[in-house]
Design an enzyme around this catalytic site. Structure first.
Site, PDB file in Angstrom:
ATOM      1  N   TRP A   1       0.835  -1.204   0.000  1.00 47.07           N
ATOM      2  CA  TRP A   1       0.000   0.000   0.000  1.00 47.07           C
ATOM      3  C   TRP A   1       0.868   1.253   0.000  1.00 47.07           C
ATOM      4  O   TRP A   1       0.573   2.234  -0.670  1.00 47.07           O
ATOM      5  CB  TRP A   1      -0.955  -0.042   1.169  1.00 47.07           C
ATOM      6  CG  TRP A   1      -2.057   0.984   1.196  1.00 47.07           C
ATOM      7  CD1 TRP A   1      -2.538   1.618   2.280  1.00 47.07           C
ATOM      8  CD2 TRP A   1      -2.844   1.479   0.091  1.00 47.07           C
ATOM      9  NE1 TRP A   1      -3.564   2.472   1.947  1.00 47.07           N
ATOM     10  CE2 TRP A   1      -3.772   2.405   0.602  1.00 47.07           C
ATOM     11  CE3 TRP A   1      -2.848   1.217  -1.274  1.00 47.07           C
ATOM     12  CZ2 TRP A   1      -4.689   3.093  -0.195  1.00 47.07           C
ATOM     13  CZ3 TRP A   1      -3.762   1.906  -2.089  1.00 47.07           C
ATOM     14  CH2 TRP A   1      -4.665   2.824  -1.550  1.00 47.07           C
TER      15      TRP A   1
ATOM     16  N   GLU B   1      -3.997  -7.073   8.588  1.00 43.75           N
ATOM     17  CA  GLU B   1      -4.339  -6.089   9.622  1.00 43.75           C
ATOM     18  C   GLU B   1      -5.568  -6.498  10.432  1.00 43.75           C
ATOM     19  O   GLU B   1      -5.703  -6.148  11.601  1.00 43.75           O
ATOM     20  CB  GLU B   1      -4.587  -4.719   8.981  1.00 43.75           C
ATOM     21  CG  GLU B   1      -3.332  -3.970   8.580  1.00 43.75           C
ATOM     22  CD  GLU B   1      -2.687  -3.240   9.750  1.00 43.75           C
ATOM     23  OE1 GLU B   1      -3.025  -3.533  10.903  1.00 43.75           O
ATOM     24  OE2 GLU B   1      -1.836  -2.375   9.491  1.00 43.75           O
TER      25      GLU B   1
ATOM     26  N   VAL C   1       1.249  -8.877   6.341  1.00 42.60           N
ATOM     27  CA  VAL C   1       0.468  -8.563   7.542  1.00 42.60           C
ATOM     28  C   VAL C   1      -1.014  -8.503   7.197  1.00 42.60           C
ATOM     29  O   VAL C   1      -1.427  -7.746   6.312  1.00 42.60           O
ATOM     30  CB  VAL C   1       0.917  -7.223   8.153  1.00 42.60           C
ATOM     31  CG1 VAL C   1       0.027  -6.855   9.345  1.00 42.60           C
ATOM     32  CG2 VAL C   1       2.381  -7.298   8.588  1.00 42.60           C
TER      33      VAL C   1
ATOM     34  N   LYS D   1     -13.445  -3.243   8.198  1.00 39.94           N
ATOM     35  CA  LYS D   1     -13.628  -3.992   6.947  1.00 39.94           C
ATOM     36  C   LYS D   1     -12.684  -5.189   6.871  1.00 39.94           C
ATOM     37  O   LYS D   1     -13.014  -6.227   6.294  1.00 39.94           O
ATOM     38  CB  LYS D   1     -13.415  -3.078   5.743  1.00 39.94           C
ATOM     39  CG  LYS D   1     -12.049  -2.379   5.732  1.00 39.94           C
ATOM     40  CD  LYS D   1     -11.406  -2.404   4.383  1.00 39.94           C
ATOM     41  CE  LYS D   1      -9.997  -1.812   4.465  1.00 39.94           C
ATOM     42  NZ  LYS D   1      -9.361  -1.710   3.168  1.00 39.94           N
TER      43      LYS D   1
ATOM     44  N   SER E   1      -7.233  -9.518  -1.636  1.00 40.83           N
ATOM     45  CA  SER E   1      -7.409  -9.214  -0.216  1.00 40.83           C
ATOM     46  C   SER E   1      -6.607 -10.170   0.665  1.00 40.83           C
ATOM     47  O   SER E   1      -6.910 -11.358   0.753  1.00 40.83           O
ATOM     48  CB  SER E   1      -8.890  -9.291   0.165  1.00 40.83           C
ATOM     49  OG  SER E   1      -9.042  -9.180   1.564  1.00 40.83           O
ATOM     50  N   ARG E   2      -5.609  -9.641   1.348  1.00 45.56           N
ATOM     51  CA  ARG E   2      -4.789 -10.488   2.222  1.00 45.56           C
ATOM     52  C   ARG E   2      -5.571 -10.935   3.448  1.00 45.56           C
ATOM     53  O   ARG E   2      -5.308 -11.998   4.010  1.00 45.56           O
ATOM     54  CB  ARG E   2      -3.513  -9.754   2.622  1.00 45.56           C
ATOM     55  CG  ARG E   2      -3.714  -8.539   3.476  1.00 45.56           C
ATOM     56  CD  ARG E   2      -2.436  -7.777   3.690  1.00 45.56           C
ATOM     57  NE  ARG E   2      -1.925  -7.224   2.445  1.00 45.56           N
ATOM     58  CZ  ARG E   2      -0.825  -6.484   2.353  1.00 45.56           C
ATOM     59  NH1 ARG E   2      -0.108  -6.229   3.416  1.00 45.56           N
ATOM     60  NH2 ARG E   2      -0.438  -5.995   1.205  1.00 45.56           N
TER      61      ARG E   2
END
Length: 333
Positions: free
Chosen positions: A15, A284, A282, A194, A257-258
């Site tokens: 990001w 989150e 990571v 989210k 999407s991780r």
């Protein structure tokens, strides 16, 4: 004529790399702090981040690179933090310069675990940054699609609309569409929540639930998000706007999407530790789940959060995902 503000990004993940790319579309120079000496040297040598979005090539003359957080913080007027919430505190402890007059932009997707505060609140309370100088970046926008220059949308939230507009302008391009908002607290919570719901979507997929259930899970998630945010910060907002619902949907459904990936692995039987090690990224939402759970526990009148509670039970209480989701299905409508 006012001197143009200098921008800098703190972090070297996907990001952060995407945000640097966006800024380079509009600015002659962008500061970039990265902790890793190896990453910096590789970028100088090969002109791309070795670990994330390696297809994105940078022109080195546009970048002011440093492994010294103070050098970059002193250089820039607008500091964009894109360090995971679990690690940002240790990085901020390295700061020795006064940042109280800087404009702080959070692209961090979580709460500061050390203080239990939103990132903006943390900067205000501990670094004396006025709330008018704090902004938040929200999606829906995956870094991988920024790298591919696919049309994406960002919302920049700040109580000072002129600052929000200026930041939005410098992030805009042919493939980045921006809008502004004044709901900085609500959007910060939405950005955190989210990722929890994306983990839930991933767990459901890993357990074998189909599209029909996923749609019910997502529709319940946006209502749960609305209840949570309203409890934490009551103001007029449209929860169906892209910064809330749109960001939730892309994080819950996208192959990029991780957090969904992490949840999918948990649903398939991975332990938390093994999933984190295999992903090498990571998620989150793992940290956000604990933060959201604790925040709700502190309320005198707890909000009904069946999805967040289910994810918390699986990740932190080591409860069986299949049994937890069986009970969860009875609470959704």
């Amino acid at each position: 004529m006012e001197k143009p503000l200098k921008y800098a990004v703190f972090g070297a993940g996907s990001w952060a790399t995407a945000i640097v790319k966006m800024l380079c579309e509009n600015l002659n120079e962008v500061g970039w702090y990265m902790r890793s000496v190896y990453t910096k040297e590789h970028l100088i040598r090969e002109q791309h981040n070795p670990n994330y979005l390696s297809s994105v090539e940078f022109h080195l003359e546009q970048l002011k690179l440093s492994n010294d957080i103070n050098e970059i913080a002193e250089y820039a007027d607008v500091l964009i933090f894109v360090i995971p919430s679990a690690f940002i505190h240790s990085e901020l402890e390295k700061l020795t310069i006064d940042i109280s007059e800087k404009i702080i932009v959070s692209a961090v997707k979580g709460i500061m675990p050390e203080s239990g505060l939103l990132v903006g609140e943390h900067f205000h309370n501990f670094y004396n940054v006025p709330y008018d100088n704090i902004a938040v970046i929200a999606g829906p926008c995956h870094a991988e699609e920024v790298a591919l220059e696919r049309l994406s949308y960002l919302t920049i939230s700040c109580s000072d609309s002129n600052k929000a507009k200026a930041i939005a302008k410098n992030l805009s391009s042919d493939y980045i569409n921006t809008k502004i908002s004044d709901d900085i607290i609500g959007i910060e919570y939405a950005v955190m929540l989210k990722n929890i719901y994306a983990i839930a979507a991933g767990i459901a997929h890993g357990l074998g639930y189909g599209d029909n259930f996923q749609s019910v899970l997502m529709s319940n998630s946006i209502r749960e998000m609305k209840r949570f945010i309203k409890k934490m910060h009551h103001m007029k907002r449209n929860i169906n706007n892209s910064a809330y619902l749109g960001d939730l949907l892309v994080t819950g459904y996208s192959v990029f999407s991780r957090n969904r990936m992490f949840g999918n692995m948990i649903g398939k039987g991975y332990t938390v530790k093994s999933a984190q090690m295999e992903m090498n990224m990571v998620a989150e939402g793992y940290y956000a789940t604990k933060s959201a759970h604790l925040l709700n526990q502190k309320n005198n009148k707890k909000t009904q959060l069946p999805i967040i509670n289910a994810v918390y039970d699986i990740l932190y209480e080591n409860k069986n995902p299949k049994k937890v989701f069986k009970k969860l299905t009875e609470k959704l409508d």
